[in-house]
Design an enzyme around this catalytic site. Structure first.
Site, PDB file in Angstrom:
ATOM      1  N   THR A  13      68.495  57.019  33.063  1.00  0.00           N
ATOM      2  CA  THR A  13      67.922  56.405  31.861  1.00  0.00           C
ATOM      3  C   THR A  13      66.442  56.097  32.012  1.00  0.00           C
ATOM      4  O   THR A  13      65.682  56.196  31.048  1.00  0.00           O
ATOM      5  CB  THR A  13      68.718  55.119  31.533  1.00  0.00           C
ATOM      6  OG1 THR A  13      70.020  55.513  31.119  1.00  0.00           O
ATOM      7  CG2 THR A  13      68.071  54.306  30.433  1.00  0.00           C
ATOM      8  N   SER A  56      73.228  60.525  35.844  1.00  0.00           N
ATOM      9  CA  SER A  56      73.752  60.286  37.194  1.00  0.00           C
ATOM     10  C   SER A  56      75.223  60.651  37.421  1.00  0.00           C
ATOM     11  O   SER A  56      75.611  60.865  38.567  1.00  0.00           O
ATOM     12  CB  SER A  56      73.468  58.857  37.655  1.00  0.00           C
ATOM     13  OG  SER A  56      74.273  57.931  37.006  1.00  0.00           O
ATOM     14  N   THR A  88      71.818  54.631  36.388  1.00  0.00           N
ATOM     15  CA  THR A  88      72.543  53.432  36.826  1.00  0.00           C
ATOM     16  C   THR A  88      74.048  53.658  36.909  1.00  0.00           C
ATOM     17  O   THR A  88      74.741  52.918  37.607  1.00  0.00           O
ATOM     18  CB  THR A  88      72.274  52.253  35.879  1.00  0.00           C
ATOM     19  OG1 THR A  88      72.679  52.621  34.562  1.00  0.00           O
ATOM     20  CG2 THR A  88      70.805  51.870  35.889  1.00  0.00           C
ATOM     21  N   ASP A  89      74.557  54.674  36.202  1.00  0.00           N
ATOM     22  CA  ASP A  89      76.014  54.839  36.146  1.00  0.00           C
ATOM     23  C   ASP A  89      76.640  55.011  37.529  1.00  0.00           C
ATOM     24  O   ASP A  89      77.719  54.485  37.801  1.00  0.00           O
ATOM     25  CB  ASP A  89      76.381  56.055  35.279  1.00  0.00           C
ATOM     26  CG  ASP A  89      76.191  55.781  33.791  1.00  0.00           C
ATOM     27  OD1 ASP A  89      75.856  54.643  33.429  1.00  0.00           O
ATOM     28  OD2 ASP A  89      76.380  56.730  32.993  1.00  0.00           O
TER      29      ASP A  89
HETATM   30  N1  ASP Z   1      73.260  55.131  31.566  1.00  0.00           N
HETATM   31  C1  ASP Z   1      72.811  55.783  32.683  1.00  0.00           C
HETATM   32  C2  ASP Z   1      71.589  55.148  33.313  1.00  0.00           C
HETATM   33  O1  ASP Z   1      71.497  53.979  33.191  1.00  0.00           O
HETATM   34  C3  ASP Z   1      72.734  57.222  32.624  1.00  0.00           C
HETATM   35  C4  ASP Z   1      72.751  57.687  34.039  1.00  0.00           C
HETATM   36  O2  ASP Z   1      73.355  57.014  34.851  1.00  0.00           O
HETATM   37  O3  ASP Z   1      72.146  58.684  34.317  1.00  0.00           O
HETATM   38  O4  ASP Z   1      70.731  55.750  33.906  1.00  0.00           O
END
Ligand code: ASP
Length: 333
Positions: A13, A56, A88-89
């Site tokens: 993100t 991710s 973050t995922d």
């Molecule tokens: N929602 C996710 C992030 O916070 C998407 C990911 O993990 O790539 O980055």
């Protein structure tokens, strides 16, 4: 002379902008992330590389092994610390895996964003700046891999994403965060236990390990299916402190005759029990029938640990010993 920091961008993100028709997609490389935070130039001399540009969930174990090589090379070339920007995922999994395979004194900090750059109040720039501050912080040397989000510092071994979409999504369990930032200063309040690096050949074939969950009334058929599908190990997220229905316990016990079967808690926090309940399917019963106790590691981390131990060629005794060592993070006890 400013300290040197290597930044590796993986996507996520923090790097997402509005190139998709229906929402944001990974678009920004490492240089764009660094340019958006001019204050970085006051903290460190930065070398930034776009290593991957992924959401991710698409990060793989070979990606992380390649990243570990690049991190080691950057430190060998003189970087004082390393920052990895990452979605973050799966950040908690990447942090935990890197922490197991890297054996470096230089701080390695994963960070990202919950609010993408097109939203009001994106958190990525502040997280990146804090990440670099931690990467050059002398007392952070030797602490292994850490996650910086929302002005907090988390040890790779404890951190979890606990909320879908707010900047305070990351928590450490069973222990709390290692520290925080105040007006840009790093505050370290604790240290994680000793590092337990695992020697795995970087080109080793990934050992597939299934992560399953005990659910109300389920008959446990996925356990047999997982073995039929070729999984080399199973981590079962049991209810509470390590429980399953009697009929699921039978299937787990059968599976444990064939592959390592680790039991973690589906609560995601707290230590597994060992000697409290004695019904069929209780922790006493499951442990007596060959299950391996994940201790205080949650299912995601236990799965990665088992994966790495299998990739390292560990036999049953070695796998059990490593899991039991995690029960007590302080070997002096
Ligand atoms: N929602 C996710 C992030 O916070 C998407 C990911 O993990 O790539 O980055």
């Amino acid at each position: 002379m400013l300290p040197r920091v290597a930044i590796f961008a993986m996507g996520g993100t923090i790097a997402m902008a509005g190139r998709g028709e229906r929402g944001v997609t990974p678009s920004l490389g490492a240089d764009a992330l660094v340019e958006a935070v001019p204050q970085l130039a006051e903290v460190a001399s930065i070398e930034a590389e776009t290593f991957r540009l992924l959401p991710s969930p698409e990060v793989t174990i070979p990606d992380l092994f390649a990243l570990a090589d690049a991190i080691e090379q950057a430190v060998a070339d003189g970087a004082d610390g390393v920052v990895v920007t990452h979605g973050t995922d799966t950040m908690e999994e990447s942090a935990f895996l890197l922490d197991r395979i890297l054996d470096l004194d230089a701080p390695v900090v994963l960070t990202g964003a919950m609010r993408n750059p097109t939203l009001a109040g994106p958190d990525g720039p502040a997280n990146l700046l804090n990440g670099v501050r931690l990467a050059v912080h002398e007392p952070a040397r030797g602490l292994g891999v850490m996650v910086v989000m929302n002005d907090e510092i988390h040890a790779a071994r404890y951190v979890r994403k606990t909320v879908t979409s707010n900047p305070a999504a990351f928590r450490s369990a069973p222990a709390g965060p290692l520290g925080w930032f105040a007006e840009g200063a790093v505050r370290l309040a604790g240290r994680p236990g000793p590092r337990r690096a695992i020697a795995v050949a970087r080109d080793a074939e990934v050992a597939p390990v299934a992560l399953l969950t005990v659910t109300l009334g389920d008959d446990g058929r996925l356990i047999e299916r997982a073995l039929d599908a070729g999984y080399q190990g199973i981590v079962m997220e049991c209810t509470g402190g390590g429980h399953a229905a009697a009929w699921v316990a039978d299937k787990l016990a059968d599976a444990a005759q064939r592959v390592p079967v680790v039991m973690a808690s589906r609560t995601g926090a707290g230590e597994m029990l060992r000697q409290t309940y004695d019904f069929k399917g209780s922790e006493i019963d499951l442990l007596a029938r060959g299950m391996i106790n994940a201790g205080w590691l949650d299912g995601l981390k236990a799965r990665l640990l088992l994966t790495l131990l299998l990739m390292a060629g560990g036999d049953d005794a070695a796998i059990r010993e490593e899991f039991s060592a995690w029960l007590d993070p302080d070997p002096a006890h």
